[in-house]
Design an enzyme around this catalytic site. Structure first.
Site, PDB file in Angstrom:
ATOM      1  N   GLU A  91       0.851  -1.198   0.000  1.00 46.39           N
ATOM      2  CA  GLU A  91       0.000   0.000   0.000  1.00 46.39           C
ATOM      3  C   GLU A  91       0.882   1.241   0.000  1.00 46.39           C
ATOM      4  O   GLU A  91       1.910   1.274   0.679  1.00 46.39           O
ATOM      5  CB  GLU A  91      -0.863   0.017   1.273  1.00 46.39           C
ATOM      6  CG  GLU A  91      -2.325  -0.306   1.069  1.00 46.39           C
ATOM      7  CD  GLU A  91      -3.111   0.742   0.283  1.00 46.39           C
ATOM      8  OE1 GLU A  91      -2.565   1.376  -0.637  1.00 46.39           O
ATOM      9  OE2 GLU A  91      -4.295   0.896   0.578  1.00 46.39           O
ATOM     10  N   ASP A  95      -4.408   5.259   5.676  1.00 45.12           N
ATOM     11  CA  ASP A  95      -4.947   6.504   6.232  1.00 45.12           C
ATOM     12  C   ASP A  95      -5.987   6.125   7.300  1.00 45.12           C
ATOM     13  O   ASP A  95      -5.636   5.830   8.434  1.00 45.12           O
ATOM     14  CB  ASP A  95      -5.526   7.288   5.051  1.00 45.12           C
ATOM     15  CG  ASP A  95      -6.189   8.590   5.424  1.00 45.12           C
ATOM     16  OD1 ASP A  95      -5.932   9.099   6.516  1.00 45.12           O
ATOM     17  OD2 ASP A  95      -6.974   9.123   4.622  1.00 45.12           O
ATOM     18  N   LYS A 123      -0.667   7.127   8.285  1.00 48.76           N
ATOM     19  CA  LYS A 123      -1.178   8.279   9.046  1.00 48.76           C
ATOM     20  C   LYS A 123      -1.830   7.720  10.300  1.00 48.76           C
ATOM     21  O   LYS A 123      -3.058   7.520  10.347  1.00 48.76           O
ATOM     22  CB  LYS A 123      -2.233   9.018   8.228  1.00 48.76           C
ATOM     23  CG  LYS A 123      -1.703   9.860   7.106  1.00 48.76           C
ATOM     24  CD  LYS A 123      -2.852  10.671   6.505  1.00 48.76           C
ATOM     25  CE  LYS A 123      -2.505  11.236   5.174  1.00 48.76           C
ATOM     26  NZ  LYS A 123      -3.701  11.694   4.439  1.00 48.76           N
TER      27      LYS A 123
END
Ligand code: IMP
Length: 170
Positions: A91, A95, A123
């Site tokens: 990936e 997120d 993230k």
């Protein structure tokens, strides 16, 4: 100045490839690269491997502009047998975790021997669905980033470094 320069990314991707090559020696792992965003990361990581490995591609998307739509759409499916394979999912960025949260159970259903996630960026603050990431390139703040395969509404993928969008643009 870019947030992550081309050199910093290249070094980290090489390190990740070395680590994976050590962990998967003799296992002929199958990499599943999630398009579109992962194509550059996947190409760089894959050609830095020192072991035998296969790669295939699927296309999943949940973003429009800089916002996640909440819906994950598969527009190119998996065409490779994963049963009894050591699978590594590539990936560009994890997120909210929504994409992998939806995709991993589908893959698990096909009974790979093992299944791990390798993400260039994470993230961590944006997490909605917790995803176990075995190999992480960089943990970054919850700001929209562009470049090195990552886009803003289709553009910016060809920028060789990773830039953070200024707050007022988000
Ligand atoms: P998730 O499903 O929320 O984890 O998001 C995963 C996907 O959203 C990634 O594979 C990217 O395609 C896209 N995405 C999330 N954050 C960014 C960003 O900052 N820049 C570009 N694309 C992003």
């Amino acid at each position: 100045m870019p947030y992550l320069t081309r050199q910093v990314i290249a070094e980290r991707v090489k390190e990740m490839a070395m680590e994976i090559s050590r962990d998967y020696a003799g296992k002929k792992p199958l990499f599943i690269s999630i398009l579109n965003g992962s194509f550059i990361f996947s190409a760089d990581l894959f050609r830095s491997l020192t072991i035998e490995a296969e790669i295939c591609f699927i296309k999943l998307a949940s973003y429009k502009g800089t916002k996640s739509t909440g819906q994950v759409i598969t527009s190119i499916g998996l065409d490779t047998e994963v049963f009894d394979r050591d699978v590594l999912i590539l990936e560009d960025i994890v997120d909210t975790g929504r994409t992998l949260h939806q995709f991993l159970p589908q893959l698990e259903h096909q009974q790979p021997r093992s299944m791990r996630v390798c993400a260039l960026l994470h993230k961590a603050e944006a997490t909605i669905h917790l995803v176990d990431i075995a190999y992480t390139g960089f943990t970054i703040p919850d700001k929209f980033v562009v470049g090195y395969g990552l886009d803003y509404d289709g553009l910016g993928r060809n920028i060789d470094a990773i830039w953070q969008l200024a707050d007022r643009e988000q």
